[in-house]
Design an enzyme around this catalytic site. Structure first.
Site, PDB file in Angstrom:
ATOM      1  N   GLY A 145       0.819  -1.203   0.000  1.00  7.18           N
ATOM      2  CA  GLY A 145       0.000   0.000   0.000  1.00  7.18           C
ATOM      3  C   GLY A 145       0.852   1.251   0.000  1.00  7.18           C
ATOM      4  N   ILE A 147       2.034   3.103   2.485  1.00  9.60           N
ATOM      5  CA  ILE A 147       3.162   3.112   3.419  1.00  9.60           C
ATOM      6  C   ILE A 147       4.263   2.191   2.922  1.00  9.60           C
ATOM      7  CG2 ILE A 147       3.919   2.563   5.762  1.00  9.60           C
ATOM      8  CD1 ILE A 147       1.193   3.385   6.776  1.00  9.60           C
ATOM      9  N   ARG A 167      -2.005  -8.508  -1.386  1.00  4.68           N
ATOM     10  CA  ARG A 167      -3.019  -9.562  -1.318  1.00  4.68           C
ATOM     11  C   ARG A 167      -3.119 -10.306  -2.644  1.00  4.68           C
ATOM     12  NH1 ARG A 167      -9.299  -8.111  -0.427  1.00  4.68           N
ATOM     13  NH2 ARG A 167      -8.803  -7.019  -2.361  1.00  4.68           N
ATOM     14  N   THR A 168      -3.070  -9.557  -3.754  1.00  4.10           N
ATOM     15  CA  THR A 168      -3.085 -10.161  -5.078  1.00  4.10           C
ATOM     16  C   THR A 168      -1.889  -9.629  -5.870  1.00  4.10           C
ATOM     17  OG1 THR A 168      -4.545  -8.403  -5.896  1.00  4.10           O
ATOM     18  CG2 THR A 168      -5.582 -10.445  -5.113  1.00  4.10           C
ATOM     19  N   ALA A 223       2.843  -2.923  11.401  1.00  7.28           N
ATOM     20  CA  ALA A 223       1.437  -3.066  11.044  1.00  7.28           C
ATOM     21  C   ALA A 223       0.558  -2.948  12.285  1.00  7.28           C
ATOM     22  CB  ALA A 223       1.218  -4.401  10.330  1.00  7.28           C
ATOM     23  N   ARG A 224       0.060  -4.067  12.762  1.00  9.51           N
ATOM     24  CA  ARG A 224      -0.720  -4.158  13.988  1.00  9.51           C
ATOM     25  C   ARG A 224      -0.241  -5.382  14.752  1.00  9.51           C
ATOM     26  NH1 ARG A 224      -1.896   0.345  13.076  1.00  9.51           N
ATOM     27  NH2 ARG A 224      -3.967   1.344  13.003  1.00  9.51           N
ATOM     28  N   GLU A 252      -1.365  -5.019  23.710  1.00 10.47           N
ATOM     29  CA  GLU A 252      -0.738  -3.707  23.701  1.00 10.47           C
ATOM     30  C   GLU A 252      -1.431  -2.811  24.726  1.00 10.47           C
ATOM     31  OE1 GLU A 252      -0.561  -0.462  20.235  1.00 10.47           O
ATOM     32  OE2 GLU A 252       0.512  -2.315  19.716  1.00 10.47           O
ATOM     33  N   HIS A 271       4.359   1.798  19.781  1.00 10.94           N
ATOM     34  CA  HIS A 271       3.373   2.195  18.772  1.00 10.94           C
ATOM     35  C   HIS A 271       3.475   3.687  18.462  1.00 10.94           C
ATOM     36  CE1 HIS A 271      -0.754   0.835  17.012  1.00 10.94           C
ATOM     37  NE2 HIS A 271      -0.133   1.679  16.195  1.00 10.94           N
ATOM     38  N   ILE A 272       4.682   4.116  18.085  1.00 14.52           N
ATOM     39  CA  ILE A 272       4.914   5.540  17.856  1.00 14.52           C
ATOM     40  C   ILE A 272       5.349   5.853  16.421  1.00 14.52           C
ATOM     41  CG2 ILE A 272       5.395   6.200  20.237  1.00 14.52           C
ATOM     42  CD1 ILE A 272       8.189   5.301  17.760  1.00 14.52           C
TER      43      ILE A 272
END
Length: 308
Positions: A145, A147, A167-168, A223-224, A252, A271-272
């Site tokens: 994407g 980022i 993803r694809t 990411a997460r 977190e 997470h900064i």
């Protein structure tokens, strides 16, 4: 029409307001005395409570929720069908890409080790044990994407070999499909994960993913936290076979007694990656443009579909 925003300084950062729009600053909508009636455009706070999206159901005139975050995982699928959800794609590109480059350099040049030596007041230099270097590395970026593209643009001058995964597959852009990961991972010195959190990506970095990475490789998670299986990650890193730099964890915040804190091959930031001084001007600049598009009947940008 009323617009809710979470920061007082956002008033000036939105730019010119269309006629008939009133802005109210609502930092915590779950505890606000403000009347939700008449709110047509809502910019929620960054750190919304888990039940915050449910407030949309109490706003009969709400039409748009514009997030300040790039990720929409806490909001997708939780709003009335009449409400359009938009994320802040593009706002966090430069800051998160900078964090990714910093994370990689911190590991390959062993800055964390030098910081530990500094704390011990040791001049830690061994001419016979030089640090690694970024030049010549094979970097696999999982997440193509905005980022991911921004990170690649900043990494390219370091004389690295870049491979992108989405993803694809997008052959024209030389982007591989996610189902090619088992073939690509064994050849990557550095794996950067910058995917949205969805049902498909939750737990993507599992034991098999980590085992496929070669000895000495580095995992970078921007990411997460739930994109990685924490138990599998902890077990693999405990062997010392690979290293990791992470800006996100699951859970977190990471509990103080978690073993990841004390592993010498792990660097953790809280997470900064997107928390920089230029964030609010960029975020509210986007929100202001979106508001004007909405009022003028123009197509909104960054509309969240299929979770991102």
């Amino acid at each position: 029409m009323k617009m809710w925003i979470p920061h007082q300084q956002g008033r000036q950062l939105l730019g010119p307001l269309p006629e008939g729009v009133t802005v109210e600053v609502v930092a915590d909508p779950t505890a606000s005395p403000c009347d939700p009636a008449g709110v047509g455009f809502w910019v929620p706070p960054f750190l919304a409570r888990p039940d915050t999206p449910e407030l949309a159901g109490t706003m009969p005139e709400l039409a748009v929720v514009q997030l300040l975050t790039a990720g929409a995982d806490s909001w997708a699928g939780r709003l009335p069908e009449r409400v359009t959800l938009c994320d802040a794609r593009g706002v966090h590109d430069s800051s998160t890409a900078e964090w990714i480059v910093t994370a990689i350099l911190t590991h390959v040049r062993d800055f964390a080790g030098f910081v530990r030596s500094q704390a011990r007041r040791e001049w830690s230099y061994d001419a016979f044990a030089p640090t690694d270097e970024l030049a010549g590395k094979r970097i696999l970026v999982v997440g193509a994407g905005s980022i991911g593209a921004a990170a690649c643009a900043r990494l390219a001058p370091f004389e690295v070999d870049l491979t992108l995964v989405a993803r694809t597959a997008r052959p024209a852009e030389r982007v591989h499909a996610v189902d090619e990961l088992p073939r690509l991972l064994p050849h990557a010195n550095i794996v950067v994960v910058i995917v949205p959190l969805t049902a498909q990506t939750r737990g993507m970095v599992d034991a098999a993913f980590l085992a496929a990475m070669p000895d000495g490789a580095l995992l970078v998670n921007a990411a997460r936290g739930p994109v990685a299986d924490t138990a599998a990650l902890t077990a693999e890193l405990a062997t010392g076979r690979i290293g990791a730099v992470v800006d996100v964890t699951d859970p977190e915040p990471l509990p103080a007694d978690h073993p990841l804190w004390t592993m010498p091959n792990v660097v953790i930031s809280p997470h900064i990656a997107g928390s920089v001084r230029g964030l609010l001007p960029r975020a509210y600049g986007l929100a202001g443009r979106q508001l004007r598009r909405f009022v003028h009947g123009e197509t909104l940008r960054n509309v969240v579909e299929q979770g991102y």
